[in-house]
Design an enzyme around this catalytic site. Sequence first.
Site, PDB file in Angstrom:
ATOM      1  N   GLU A   1       1.546  -0.567  -5.137  1.00 37.15           N
ATOM      2  CA  GLU A   1       0.484   0.403  -5.367  1.00 37.15           C
ATOM      3  C   GLU A   1       1.166   1.767  -5.367  1.00 37.15           C
ATOM      4  O   GLU A   1       1.382   2.369  -4.318  1.00 37.15           O
ATOM      5  CB  GLU A   1      -0.589   0.352  -4.276  1.00 37.15           C
TER       6      GLU A   1
ATOM      7  N   ASP B  68       0.832  -1.200   0.000  1.00 42.89           N
ATOM      8  CA  ASP B  68       0.000   0.000   0.000  1.00 42.89           C
ATOM      9  C   ASP B  68       0.869   1.253   0.000  1.00 42.89           C
ATOM     10  O   ASP B  68       1.880   1.336   0.705  1.00 42.89           O
ATOM     11  CB  ASP B  68      -0.882  -0.029   1.251  1.00 42.89           C
TER      12      ASP B  68
END
Length: 586
Positions: free
Chosen positions: A301, A230
């Site tokens: 990401e 993330d």
Amino acid sequence: MSAAPTVAQLAVGAPVHSPAGGREWWRSAVIYQVYPRSFADGNGDGIGDLPGVTAHLDHLRSLGVDAVWLSPFYLSPQKDAGYDVADYRQIDPLFGTLEDFEVMLEAAHERGLRVIVDLVPNHTSDQHVWFQEALAAAPGSAARDRYMFRDGKGTGGKVPPNNWQSIFGGPAWTRLAPREDDGPAGPQWYLHMFDSSQPDLNWDNPEVRTEFENVLRFWLDRGVDGFRVDVAHGMVKAPGLPDWAGRVAMVEGTDPAAPEDGSTGAGNNGPMFDQDGVHDIYRAWNRVLAEYDGDRALVAEAWVEPLSRLANYVRPDEMQQAFNFSFLTTPWSAPAMRTVVNASLAAMDDVGAPTTWVLSNHDVVRHASRLGLSEVAAGPLNGIAATDPQPDHVLGLRRARAATLLMLGLPGSAYVYQGEELGLPDHTALPAGVRQDPAFFRTGGAEAGRDGCRVPLPWTADAPGYGFGPTGDTWLPQPEAYGVLAADQQYGVAGSTFEMYREALAARRVEDLGHGALSWVDAFASSPDVIAFQVADVVVVANLGAAPLALPALPAGSEVLVASGELLGADGVLMLPSDTTVWLRA
């Protein structure tokens, strides 16, 4: 009506991409994102859980994906749907137990599905033991050095350390309550690029780096096949934390001009993103994964542009994949699509990495809704409210199916977000009272937020809650449209979106498209309405224009493998309708 080219005019140019590297699974895999709280509820509390995932793994095996990525299931106060982690080694009771995870992992592996888990290294929850220690410790302590604590500016330190704004809206700094051991500047401030309950870690601290390497090993020891990272571009900040005049958003708007580097405006800019220091972290993590057998993978990401910068994350000694958000945010335009495909392949080929295509996920409006708006652009990303212009669901689904077939025909790896195989739209009429996304609250409702793409899945049309769980309870309300789109209404039904996905994934595997070379079809190389390319022995033709496209008579032995809509025939000519994609075996 477009004039029909001859068979000879379907000749292709020189390859713009040739397969490179080995046959590691992640180079060509189609990976299915499970958002656990909205996938399936096993215990009837209205929130999806790990037993619910296990119970529906046969859906994924039937669909034909290669791997599963699960969004966070760790212990969390759930201020940001689990992306505020309080303990990276514990399962939140909402989702089950560590034993439930191990049962799910074994069941997935038995079905030939690899499993990727989410890792959230940019920040922790404010309930994490480290942050609680930092709150109890004095300024300048080792406990505070794990996070980004700073003295304020101005008289009494009342001004935040810099002018950065949170991605979720409002200031990116929160000041502590006064206490006796405060320094001359008064109570310190801590940085949170997201919600105030998500303090950013200090990745210049060796203890932070060691801890996360050990977290990787904890899950690798249990057999996971990789990690989706993330905010992979956000952990390292520019030295001195300088002021910045720009605005940070969850996702930026798209640029319909489509410059030659493929940029669409999807990159996060500023001194808090894409600093070169992040690459030292991923080189270290690459070495950790190399300790384990089985081609384990790291997936970034990273909202980074241009694509040449994104490619830095997937150099041979760093990560294996990086989501292609430039592709996700490309307008519904043939020239723009060709530009971003060319730029993506070129950038990743330069470092020997696969291009990783994606159209939807838990942070953006589903592409069945985005593409149903009247604008040609890729549509809004941060949510659609009831008071906003509403998508045309018929148009959106037609375009979404066409976009999916276009994506799955491209070489490299691809991601499918849960429910897109059913053609689900966003819930665009959620009332404010049920919304839970912190972006909605921190912006005072200016952003609808991401709840609309996170609504629990419909499994059975005539069951309460459309079969999401045994009680019919759902943590977000489902729209009425989900009834006709429920999974049981699509299994085995010719032409359904589920069956289109299944047929495409089967053909993709048989034809080895993920490892294929790509060449553009000369006849449509500059068309404003048509994208046509060949990968391996398959020609993919997508008609993005308003008028039907006449296809040439197919050579003997050729066949239609899969189409996103019904093909029409007139006077022996095969017609490709507007917003439709077809795969032809050359």
